[in-house]
Design an enzyme around this catalytic site. Structure first.
Site, PDB file in Angstrom:
ATOM      1  N   ASP A  52       0.130  -7.519  -5.787  1.00  0.00           N
ATOM      2  CA  ASP A  52       0.859  -8.504  -6.588  1.00  0.00           C
ATOM      3  C   ASP A  52       1.906  -8.053  -7.483  1.00  0.00           C
ATOM      4  O   ASP A  52       1.829  -6.795  -7.636  1.00  0.00           O
ATOM      5  CB  ASP A  52      -0.424  -9.178  -7.424  1.00  0.00           C
ATOM      6  CG  ASP A  52      -1.287  -8.208  -8.369  1.00  0.00           C
ATOM      7  OD1 ASP A  52      -0.574  -7.405  -9.321  1.00  0.00           O
ATOM      8  OD2 ASP A  52      -2.336  -7.785  -8.075  1.00  0.00           O
ATOM      9  N   GLU A 109       4.602  11.125  23.508  1.00  0.00           N
ATOM     10  CA  GLU A 109       4.429  10.426  22.118  1.00  0.00           C
ATOM     11  C   GLU A 109       5.051  11.356  21.003  1.00  0.00           C
ATOM     12  O   GLU A 109       5.573  10.817  20.145  1.00  0.00           O
ATOM     13  CB  GLU A 109       3.018  10.291  22.203  1.00  0.00           C
ATOM     14  CG  GLU A 109       2.339   9.358  23.039  1.00  0.00           C
ATOM     15  CD  GLU A 109       0.857   9.180  23.092  1.00  0.00           C
ATOM     16  OE1 GLU A 109       0.289   7.993  23.370  1.00  0.00           O
ATOM     17  OE2 GLU A 109       0.032   9.977  22.879  1.00  0.00           O
TER      18      GLU A 109
END
Length: 759
Positions: A536, A616
Site C-alpha cells: 500500500d 542458463e
C-alpha cells in the site's frame, strides 16, 4: 491558481492541470459537494443540484415547513455524518456522553496555506511549497463542540488532490468516534462501475470490475493490515470506459492498517464513496482538547480512461510518496536464498551462492529467514534477533564481511513484528504478545504478533534492530510480517480504549519505521507482508519497494502485476526470477519468460544458482545486462497496459520514455494455441511524426529459425509513430509454451528517398 475562493457565495474551487473540484457552503451551512471531474470554469455548480420533496427524507428543523425539498438524505455532501437525517452510508458516527449518536457538522470557516500539509505520525504525500497548496475547511457541531477540519492538498501539475481530516473535541464532555472516514465523495448523477483488487496469500491483486448497483458494496480489511484479500485502492469509472477513454476516478488510501472503502447507489440513483479506517474494529475516545488525525486519501481523475489515471498515481507515488536515497537511485540486482535453501543452510553454502551470483553480475546477496535464534523452521525463534552462530559457523558480521569481500552487497530478512512462543523474547516478555488475558490466543504460522501499540515494545525493537544493523555491513533490509492480527487487545489500554488498538498498532509501526529509516538512510528497505499482504501507499512512504507476492511463478505474476499496475508504479513492485518448475505451482516456464516478467518490477533472483546450466548462466548474465541497460526506461517510464492476462492468449504491456524517443513492449504468451490468430499491439506514448525501428531481445537466428518475422522486425524497416499507434505491429509467434518477447522500439530518422529505411 490552484485554489479559487468566492467568499461572497462561499464557493471553493480546486483546479489542477486537467481537473476541477468544487464545494459550497449553502444557506444552512451544509458543505455541499458540487463537482469533481474534467477541468471546467469555477462557476457555481450547485445550481445543477436537483431538489424535490422526497417522502421519508426529513428536513432540518431550521428549514421547517417552508421547504420540504431540502434534505440531508438527498444532498451531495463533502463530509457526511450519522444520526441527523442522512440515511446513507456516512463519514462520521459518534457516541456522545448521553449515549446519543448524532453529530451535526456545519461550515465554520476556512484557511489556505502555501505548500502541502503533513500529518503527524502518519505517511502522506509531500511537496515543495511551490508545487502545492492546501485548503482547510472547518466544520463544527454546535451541540457537542466537536470539530472536523477537512484538508485538501492540491498538486496542480500532477492532477492530484489529497484529502485528510483532523477531528478535535472542544466540548466539555467526552466524545467517542465509532466511525471516522478520511473521505466522502458524492456524485449527483452517473452510471458507474468500480474496480477493486481482491485475492489471498500468494494470489493477490486480482482485477474485479462491477456495476455499482443500488445498495452498498464494500471492500476492506479487519486483519490488522491492509491485507492480501483486498487492496486499499479503488477506481470508480463511468460505464463503457476503458484504458484510453472515459471518465475515471482513482482513490489510494495512504494507510497500512484496517480500512473500508464502501460505495452506495441510493434511492435517487446518486452514488457515494467513502474511504477510511474500518469502523468494525475501531473506536476512539476524545476528551476535551484531544484531536485525532485521520489517514490521507490520494485522489485523481482522468477523462482519458484508466491508463492515464494509473500514470497519474505512478508519478505521485514515485515522486511524492517514496523518499530517501533510493527514491531515484538504481536499486541493486539481488539474489535471495529463500527458495534456494529455505531453512537448510550454513555460512559456506550462503557464501558459495554469493560467489556464483557475483560472477553473473548480481550485486547483492539477501539472507532470508533462519539465520537467528533457534530457528530451524517457522515454529520457534522469532523475536530473537541474534545470529545463530552455530548454524552459520561464524558470526553474522563475519558472514557479511565474507560476502562483501566477494564484491557483493549484503542484505538481511527481518520480521520484527512477530514473536514465537518458543523464543527467549517471549519467555522474558509474554505480556508483549497480542492476546486477550484469560483466553487462548489464535496462532498463525506458529507465531503471535508483538504489541506495537506499546511504546516500550517500539523502543525495544528500535534499539535491538539498530544494534543489529550497526554491527554488520548491510545494504538492504527486507521487512516482513507473516500473519494477520486477531485477539486484539493491549494490556496498556483500559477497557474503554481497546477499540483504539488496531490504529495505535499502525501508528506504532510507523514510528518504528520512521526512526529506523532515518537512522539508516543508506539501507534499501523493502516491505513485505507475507508477499502482498501490506502492499500500500502507506508502506511505500517508508520503503520504496514492496515484495509483490510470495508467488514467484511468472505466469501467476502476470495477473498480480497487472492488478498492481493500476495503482502502483513498476519501481515499487518486488519481483524475482525463481526456479523451474516453480515451487508454488509446479509450472515449468522458460528462463527468458521468467526474466521478462521480473523486469516489470525491481528485478532479482531467488533460486539455487549452482543448479543452472552454463547456457542458463549465460542467459542470466544477458538478462542482467539488459535490465541495467534499460533500467531508467523500465523504472521511470510511462506504463501502458496493452492486453490483459484475463483475456486472449498473450499479456502485453508497454513502458514508454516520457519524451517519446523509445519504448519497451513486453509480450508473454500465457495460453498456447494451435494455428493461433496474430497478436497485434498498438503502441502508445510515441511521437506521431517520428520514425521507429523494432528490435527483438532474442538472437533471431537461434531462437526464430525458419520462420518469417512480421513486418517491422527486418533490418532497417521503419514504422512511424502514427502507424504504430493506429495499426501497431504483430508480435512474433510463440516458439514454445509461455514464450516471452521484449521488443525495444527506438526512434530513428526515416529518409523518404530510401523507401522509409533508416540510414
Amino acid at each position: 491558481m490552484a485554489i479559487i475562493i468566492d467568499d461572497e457565495n462561499r464557493i471553493f474551487t480546486l483546479q489542477t492541470q486537467n481537473t476541477t473540484y468544487q464545494m459550497k457552503a449553502d444557506t444552512q451551512n451544509v458543505l455541499l459537494h458540487t463537482y469533481y471531474g474534467e477541468k471546467t470554469d469555477h462557476s457555481d455548480k450547485s445550481l445543477l443540484i436537483y431538489r424535490a420533496d422526497r417522502g421519508f427524507s426529513g428536513n432540518p428543523y431550521e428549514i421547517g415547513k417552508r421547504d420540504r425539498t431540502y434534505s440531508l438524505d438527498s444532498l451531495p455532501q463533502e463530509y457526511s455524518s450519522f444520526g441527523t437525517g442522512d440515511y446513507r452510508i456516512t463519514s462520521l458516527r459518534v457516541q456522545n456522553q448521553d449515549g446519543s449518536q448524532a453529530a451535526e457538522l456545519r461550515y465554520a470557516g476556512y484557511r489556505v496555506q502555501k505548500g502541502k500539509y503533513d500529518i503527524p505520525g502518519l505517511p502522506a504525500a509531500y511537496a515543495q511549497n511551490e508545487e502545492a497548496e492546501t485548503l482547510i475547511i472547518r466544520l463544527a457541531d454546535a451541540y457537542s463542540g466537536l470539530e472536523a477540519e477537512l484538508y485538501y492538498g492540491i498538486l496542480e501539475e500532477m492532477d492530484i488532490i489529497t484529502r485528510a481530516v483532523k477531528i478535535t473535541n472542544y466540548g466539555k464532555e467526552d466524545v467517542i468516534l465509532n466511525k471516522a472516514a478520511s473521505m466522502n465523495l458524492d456524485w449527483e448523477y452517473g452510471d458507474f462501475e468500480w474496480i477493486s483488487f481482491y485475492g489471498r496469500h500468494s494470489m493477490e491483486m486480482n482485477f474485479q470490475r462491477e456495476k455499482i448497483h443500488h445498495g452498498i458494496q464494500a471492500i476492506g480489511s479487519v486483519r490488522g493490515s491492509s491485507s492480501h484479500q483486498y487492496n486499499p485502492f479503488a477506481i470508480v469509472c463511468e460505464k463503457g470506459s476503458n484504458e484510453t477513454m472515459g471518465s475515471c476516478y482513482g482513490f489510494s488510501f495512504v494507510y497500512s492498517g484496517e480500512f473500508l472503502i464502501e460505495a452506495e447507489k441510493d434511492q435517487l440513483d446518486r452514488t457515494r464513496l467513502i474511504c477510511g479506517i474500518h469502523p468494525d474494529n475501531f473506536s476512539w475516545k476524545l476528551q476535551n482538547g484531544d484531536m485525532l488525525w485521520l489517514p490521507e486519501v490520494i485522489m485523481t481523475h482522468s477523462s482519458s480512461g484508466t491508463g492515464k489515471l494509473s500514470r497519474n498515481l505512478h508519478k505521485v507515488i514515485r515522486e511524492h510518496i517514496c523518499r530517501g536515497k533510493w527514491k531515484n537511485s538504481r536499486c541493486p540486482i539481488l539474489i535471495n536464498n529463500w527458495e534456494a535453501t529455505y531453512f537448510k543452510f550454513n555460512g559456506e553454502k550462503l557464501t558459495e551462492i554469493a560467489k556464483q551470483a557475483k560472477q553473473l553480475g548480481i550485486e547483492l546477496f539477501a539472507l532470508d529467514d533462519g539465520w537467528f535464534g533457534n530457528r530451524e523452521d517457522d515454529s520457534s525463534g522469532l523475536g530473537d534477533w541474534f545470529a545463530n552462530e552455530k548454524k552459520l559457523g561464524c558470526t553474522l558480521k563475519e558472514l557479511a564481511e565474507r560476502i562483501t569481500a566477494e564484491g557483493m552487497q549484503f542484505g538481511i530478512w527481518l520480521e520484527p513484528e512477530g514473536i514465537s512462543e518458543d523464543s527467549d523474547l517471549y519467555r522474558r516478555h509474554p505480556d508483549w504478545a497480542v492476546g486477550i488475558p484469560g483466553r487462548k490466543a489464535c496462532l498463525s504460522r506458529c507465531q503471535w504478533i508483538l504489541d506495537f501499540s506499546r511504546k516500550d515494545v517500539q523502543d525495544y525493537i528500535i534499539e535491538r534492530i539498530s544494534k543489529l544493523l550497526d554491527g554488520i555491513p548491510v545494504s538492504y533490509v527486507k521487512w516482513d510480517c507473516n500473519r494477520a492480527i486477531c485477539d486484539k487487545f493491549s494490556r496498556l489500554l483500559d477497557s474503554g480504549r481497546q477499540g483504539e488498538f488496531a490504529h495505535r498498532y499502525v501508528l506504532g509501526l510507523y514510528r518504528v519505521l520512521e526512526e529506523l529509516t532515518e537512522k539508516f538512510p543508506e539501507i534499501l528497505f523493502e516491505g513485505c507482508g507475507g508477499g502482498g499482504g501490506r502492499f500500500d501507499a502507506g508502506m511505500l512512504y517508508y520503503m520504496p519497494q514492496s515484495w509483490g507476492s510470495d508467488t514467484t511463478d511468472a505466469i501467476e505474476r502476470l495477473s498480480i502485476q497487472y492488478g498492481a499496475s493500476f495503482g502502483y508504479p513498476v519501481s515499487a513492485m518486488g519481483t524475482h526470477v525463481s526456479t523451474s518448475p516453480n515451487h508454488q505451482t509446479g509450472r515449468a516456464v522458460p528462463l527468458s519468460t521468467r526474466g521478462c516478467v521480473a523486469m516489470a518490477g525491481t528485478f532479482g533472483y531467488e533460486l539455487d544458482i549452482s543448479t543452472l546450466t552454463q547456457e542458463e548462466k549465460a542467459e542470466v548474465k544477458e538478462q542482467i545486462s539488459r535490465f541495467k541497460k534499460y533500467y531508467e526506461l523500465i523504472q521511470y517510464g510511462e506504463y501502458y497496459r496493452i492486453s490483459s492476462p484475463y483475456e486472449g492468449t498473450c499479456t502485453v504491456w508497454e513502458i514508454a520514455d516520457p519524451s517519446g524517443r523509445e519504448a519497451m513492449v513486453s509480450a508473454v504468451y500465457h495460453h498456447a494455441q494451435a494455428n493461433p490468430a496474430p497478436v497485434r499491439v498498438k503502441v502508445q506514448g510515441l511521437k506521431d511524426e517520428a520514425g521507429y525501428q523494432l528490435f527483438l531481445n532474442e538472437d533471431l537466428k537461434e531462437k526464430y529459425p525458419g520462420r518469417r518475422l512480421p513486418y517491422g522486425f527486418g533490418s532497417g524497416e521503419v514504422l512511424s509513430g502514427a502507424a504504430l499507434k493506429q495499426f501497431g505491429f504483430v508480435v512474433p509467434e510463440a516458439i514454445n509454451g509461455f514464450q516471452a518477447w521484449q521488443i525495444h522500439i527506438k526512434e530513428c530518422q526515416p529518409v523518404i528517398e530510401t523507401g522509409g529505411r533508416c540510414v
